[in-house]
Design a protein around this motif. Structure first.
Motif, PDB file in Angstrom:
ATOM      1  N   PHE A  90      -4.382   6.846   7.339  1.00 12.41           N
ATOM      2  CA  PHE A  90      -3.740   5.651   6.819  1.00 12.41           C
ATOM      3  C   PHE A  90      -4.698   4.896   5.911  1.00 12.41           C
ATOM      4  CE2 PHE A  90       0.138   5.655   9.180  1.00 12.41           C
ATOM      5  CZ  PHE A  90      -0.152   6.274  10.384  1.00 12.41           C
ATOM      6  N   CYS A  91      -4.184   4.501   4.771  1.00 14.50           N
ATOM      7  CA  CYS A  91      -4.882   3.596   3.873  1.00 14.50           C
ATOM      8  C   CYS A  91      -4.479   2.176   4.252  1.00 14.50           C
ATOM      9  CB  CYS A  91      -4.470   3.932   2.439  1.00 14.50           C
ATOM     10  SG  CYS A  91      -5.234   2.946   1.150  1.00 14.50           S
ATOM     11  N   ALA A  92      -5.414   1.236   4.222  1.00 12.50           N
ATOM     12  CA  ALA A  92      -5.104  -0.140   4.622  1.00 12.50           C
ATOM     13  C   ALA A  92      -5.862  -1.124   3.743  1.00 12.50           C
ATOM     14  CB  ALA A  92      -5.448  -0.367   6.093  1.00 12.50           C
ATOM     15  N   PHE A  93      -5.327  -2.335   3.676  1.00 15.38           N
ATOM     16  CA  PHE A  93      -5.811  -3.361   2.740  1.00 15.38           C
ATOM     17  C   PHE A  93      -5.878  -4.706   3.460  1.00 15.38           C
ATOM     18  CE2 PHE A  93      -5.668  -5.454  -1.498  1.00 15.38           C
ATOM     19  CZ  PHE A  93      -5.245  -6.713  -1.133  1.00 15.38           C
ATOM     20  N   THR A  94      -6.941  -5.475   3.199  1.00 13.69           N
ATOM     21  CA  THR A  94      -6.934  -6.885   3.555  1.00 13.69           C
ATOM     22  C   THR A  94      -7.508  -7.664   2.385  1.00 13.69           C
ATOM     23  OG1 THR A  94      -7.410  -8.550   5.244  1.00 13.69           O
ATOM     24  CG2 THR A  94      -9.181  -7.033   4.732  1.00 13.69           C
ATOM     25  N   GLN A 121     -10.852   3.102  -7.951  1.00 19.20           N
ATOM     26  CA  GLN A 121     -10.579   2.759  -9.349  1.00 19.20           C
ATOM     27  C   GLN A 121      -9.859   1.405  -9.347  1.00 19.20           C
ATOM     28  OE1 GLN A 121     -11.527   4.673 -11.981  1.00 19.20           O
ATOM     29  NE2 GLN A 121     -12.421   6.201 -10.590  1.00 19.20           N
ATOM     30  N   LYS A 122     -10.635   0.328  -9.518  1.00 18.63           N
ATOM     31  CA  LYS A 122     -10.070  -1.005  -9.351  1.00 18.63           C
ATOM     32  C   LYS A 122      -9.003  -1.308 -10.388  1.00 18.63           C
ATOM     33  CE  LYS A 122     -11.414  -5.790  -8.434  1.00 18.63           C
ATOM     34  NZ  LYS A 122     -12.546  -6.752  -8.312  1.00 18.63           N
ATOM     35  N   ALA A 123      -9.246  -0.942 -11.632  1.00 16.74           N
ATOM     36  CA  ALA A 123      -8.268  -1.248 -12.687  1.00 16.74           C
ATOM     37  C   ALA A 123      -6.953  -0.532 -12.432  1.00 16.74           C
ATOM     38  CB  ALA A 123      -8.828  -0.876 -14.050  1.00 16.74           C
ATOM     39  N   ALA A 124      -7.022   0.677 -11.944  1.00 21.03           N
ATOM     40  CA  ALA A 124      -5.817   1.463 -11.651  1.00 21.03           C
ATOM     41  C   ALA A 124      -5.261   1.161 -10.275  1.00 21.03           C
ATOM     42  CB  ALA A 124      -6.137   2.951 -11.773  1.00 21.03           C
ATOM     43  N   LYS A 125      -5.959   0.353  -9.481  1.00 19.83           N
ATOM     44  CA  LYS A 125      -5.564   0.033  -8.100  1.00 19.83           C
ATOM     45  C   LYS A 125      -5.345   1.314  -7.304  1.00 19.83           C
ATOM     46  CE  LYS A 125      -3.819  -4.493  -9.356  1.00 19.83           C
ATOM     47  NZ  LYS A 125      -2.671  -5.409  -9.496  1.00 19.83           N
ATOM     48  N   VAL A 153       0.866  -1.179   0.000  1.00 18.09           N
ATOM     49  CA  VAL A 153       0.000   0.000   0.000  1.00 18.09           C
ATOM     50  C   VAL A 153       0.899   1.225   0.000  1.00 18.09           C
ATOM     51  CG1 VAL A 153      -1.767   1.274   1.240  1.00 18.09           C
ATOM     52  CG2 VAL A 153      -1.802  -1.234   1.246  1.00 18.09           C
ATOM     53  N   THR A 154       0.665   2.140  -0.918  1.00 22.18           N
ATOM     54  CA  THR A 154       1.522   3.308  -1.067  1.00 22.18           C
ATOM     55  C   THR A 154       0.712   4.587  -0.922  1.00 22.18           C
ATOM     56  OG1 THR A 154       2.967   2.097  -2.592  1.00 22.18           O
ATOM     57  CG2 THR A 154       3.141   4.503  -2.587  1.00 22.18           C
ATOM     58  N   GLN A 155       1.173   5.453  -0.030  1.00 23.89           N
ATOM     59  CA  GLN A 155       0.594   6.788   0.109  1.00 23.89           C
ATOM     60  C   GLN A 155       1.717   7.771  -0.219  1.00 23.89           C
ATOM     61  OE1 GLN A 155      -1.446   5.451   4.132  1.00 23.89           O
ATOM     62  NE2 GLN A 155      -2.242   7.454   3.517  1.00 23.89           N
ATOM     63  N   SER A 156       1.580   8.470  -1.310  1.00 18.68           N
ATOM     64  CA  SER A 156       2.683   9.272  -1.843  1.00 18.68           C
ATOM     65  C   SER A 156       2.724  10.691  -1.310  1.00 18.68           C
ATOM     66  CB  SER A 156       2.593   9.312  -3.370  1.00 18.68           C
ATOM     67  OG  SER A 156       1.346   9.857  -3.758  1.00 18.68           O
ATOM     68  N   GLN A 157       1.755  11.073  -0.485  1.00 20.36           N
ATOM     69  CA  GLN A 157       1.695  12.436   0.066  1.00 20.36           C
ATOM     70  C   GLN A 157       1.995  12.375   1.562  1.00 20.36           C
ATOM     71  OE1 GLN A 157      -2.322  12.192  -1.057  1.00 20.36           O
ATOM     72  NE2 GLN A 157      -2.230  13.884  -2.533  1.00 20.36           N
ATOM     73  N   PRO A 158       3.218  12.636   1.993  1.00 25.16           N
ATOM     74  CA  PRO A 158       3.521  12.563   3.426  1.00 25.16           C
ATOM     75  C   PRO A 158       2.743  13.609   4.237  1.00 25.16           C
ATOM     76  CG  PRO A 158       5.526  12.604   2.128  1.00 25.16           C
ATOM     77  CD  PRO A 158       4.390  12.903   1.184  1.00 25.16           C
ATOM     78  N   GLU A 159       2.561  14.790   3.650  1.00 28.14           N
ATOM     79  CA  GLU A 159       1.874  15.861   4.372  1.00 28.14           C
ATOM     80  C   GLU A 159       0.994  16.658   3.417  1.00 28.14           C
ATOM     81  OE1 GLU A 159       5.593  16.859   7.412  1.00 28.14           O
ATOM     82  OE2 GLU A 159       4.163  18.407   6.871  1.00 28.14           O
ATOM     83  N   TYR A 183      -2.363   0.677  -4.375  1.00 24.39           N
ATOM     84  CA  TYR A 183      -2.053  -0.609  -3.775  1.00 24.39           C
ATOM     85  C   TYR A 183      -1.689  -1.586  -4.872  1.00 24.39           C
ATOM     86  CZ  TYR A 183      -6.836  -1.415  -5.228  1.00 24.39           C
ATOM     87  OH  TYR A 183      -7.980  -1.506  -5.982  1.00 24.39           O
ATOM     88  N   ASP A 184      -1.066  -2.654  -4.476  1.00 27.15           N
ATOM     89  CA  ASP A 184      -0.677  -3.685  -5.442  1.00 27.15           C
ATOM     90  C   ASP A 184      -1.109  -5.031  -4.883  1.00 27.15           C
ATOM     91  OD1 ASP A 184       2.396  -5.007  -6.864  1.00 27.15           O
ATOM     92  OD2 ASP A 184       0.377  -4.876  -7.678  1.00 27.15           O
ATOM     93  N   THR A 185      -1.854  -5.777  -5.662  1.00 30.47           N
ATOM     94  CA  THR A 185      -2.296  -7.101  -5.256  1.00 30.47           C
ATOM     95  C   THR A 185      -2.628  -7.913  -6.487  1.00 30.47           C
ATOM     96  OG1 THR A 185      -3.876  -8.344  -3.934  1.00 30.47           O
ATOM     97  CG2 THR A 185      -4.707  -6.385  -5.042  1.00 30.47           C
ATOM     98  N   SER A 186      -2.522  -9.222  -6.347  1.00 29.88           N
ATOM     99  CA  SER A 186      -2.928 -10.110  -7.430  1.00 29.88           C
ATOM    100  C   SER A 186      -4.311 -10.688  -7.163  1.00 29.88           C
ATOM    101  CB  SER A 186      -1.913 -11.252  -7.583  1.00 29.88           C
ATOM    102  OG  SER A 186      -1.802 -11.961  -6.366  1.00 29.88           O
ATOM    103  N   GLU A 187      -4.894 -10.339  -6.034  1.00 31.63           N
ATOM    104  CA  GLU A 187      -6.205 -10.877  -5.682  1.00 31.63           C
ATOM    105  C   GLU A 187      -7.304 -10.103  -6.396  1.00 31.63           C
ATOM    106  OE1 GLU A 187      -6.873 -11.896  -1.589  1.00 31.63           O
ATOM    107  OE2 GLU A 187      -4.782 -11.472  -1.116  1.00 31.63           O
ATOM    108  N   ASN A 188      -8.424 -10.777  -6.598  1.00 30.23           N
ATOM    109  CA  ASN A 188      -9.545 -10.139  -7.283  1.00 30.23           C
ATOM    110  C   ASN A 188     -10.542  -9.548  -6.290  1.00 30.23           C
ATOM    111  OD1 ASN A 188     -10.953  -9.493  -9.736  1.00 30.23           O
ATOM    112  ND2 ASN A 188     -12.478 -11.002  -9.110  1.00 30.23           N
TER     113      ASN A 188
END
Lengths: 117, 119
Positions: free
Chosen positions: B91-95, B69-73, B4-10, B25-30
């Motif tokens: 915080f952005c988070a993924f499960t 935007q699922k295609a763009a993750k 999971v990437t957040q590119s804006q620190p502040e 985010y990056d995942t191979s799951e659907n």
């Protein structure tokens, strides 16, 4: 409901000392987690448990141990504290019961700020 | 492994304005679940909003909405009519469904965006 409670709120340890961080939840959740948050960073999973008697390692387990003898309690043990373990520690829980009401929401405790010098 | 990437620190914004926080985010799951958590100065982690990947409709909670935007993750958070109480780390988070199906619901967090609302 108190939710997830953690003790202590703050602690300073000397290098080589040991301590246990306490975590209790009163929501009858099956799943519990320990995370650490280093300055300017997100949370990283240390250990988790899916039920009493069942625990497993997360991303950063070295230097820690856990146990889960009851549904409510999930203590985290630090053995031989090192400066690299200076961090804020969060305990969390989630229901993990599945079904139509499943949300996967994790409920967090207030955190323990630990300094190792 | 998921990332999971957040590119804006502040970020900072004037009170009552709208602000958008980015998350990729990056995942191979659907199938998976995405969250935004808020951490105010009290350090308490508070769930702001959640999105289930199989739902095309963007989630909304009062002044908070997401652009999923699922295609763009991509999973950005929009805060409308910002208030001083919105000042916090976000915080952005993924499960992923693999975590869910294996029965642990582990979360992967981004590094966070510190948002300041200016009076």
């Amino acid at each position: 409901n108190a939710g997830v409670t953690q003790t202590p709120k703050f602690r300073i340890l000397k290098i080589g000392q040991s301590m246990t961080l306490q975590c209790t939840q009163d929501m009858n959740h099956n799943y519990m987690y320990w995370y650490r948050q280093d300055p300017g960073m997100g949370l990283k999973l240390i250990y988790y448990s899916v039920g009493a008697g069942i625990t497993d390692k997360g991303e950063v387990p070295n230097g820690y141990n856990v146990s889960r003898s009851t549904t409510e309690d999930f203590p985290l043990r630090l053995e031989l504290a090192a400066p690299s373990q200076t961090s804020v520690y969060f305990c969390a829980s989630s229901s993990g019961t599945g079904g139509s009401a499943i949300t996967y929401e994790q409920y967090f405790g207030p955190g323990t700020r630990l300094t190792v010098t | 492994a998921q990332t999971v990437t957040q590119s804006q620190p502040e970020m900072s914004v004037q009170e009552a304005e709208t602000v958008t926080l980015s998350c990729t985010y990056d995942t191979s799951e659907n199938n998976y679940y995405l969250f935004w958590y808020k951490q105010p100065p009290s350090r308490q982690m508070i769930l702001v909003i959640r999105q289930e990947a199989y739902k095309q409709q963007n989630a909304t909670e009062n002044r908070f909405s997401v652009n999923f935007q699922k295609a763009a993750k991509s999973f950005s958070l929009k805060i409308s009519d910002s208030q001083l109480g919105d000042t916090a780390m976000y915080f952005c988070a993924f499960t992923g469904s693999a975590s869910v199906n294996f029965g642990n619901e582990k979360l992967t967090f981004g590094t966070g965006t510190r948002l300041t609302i200016i009076p």
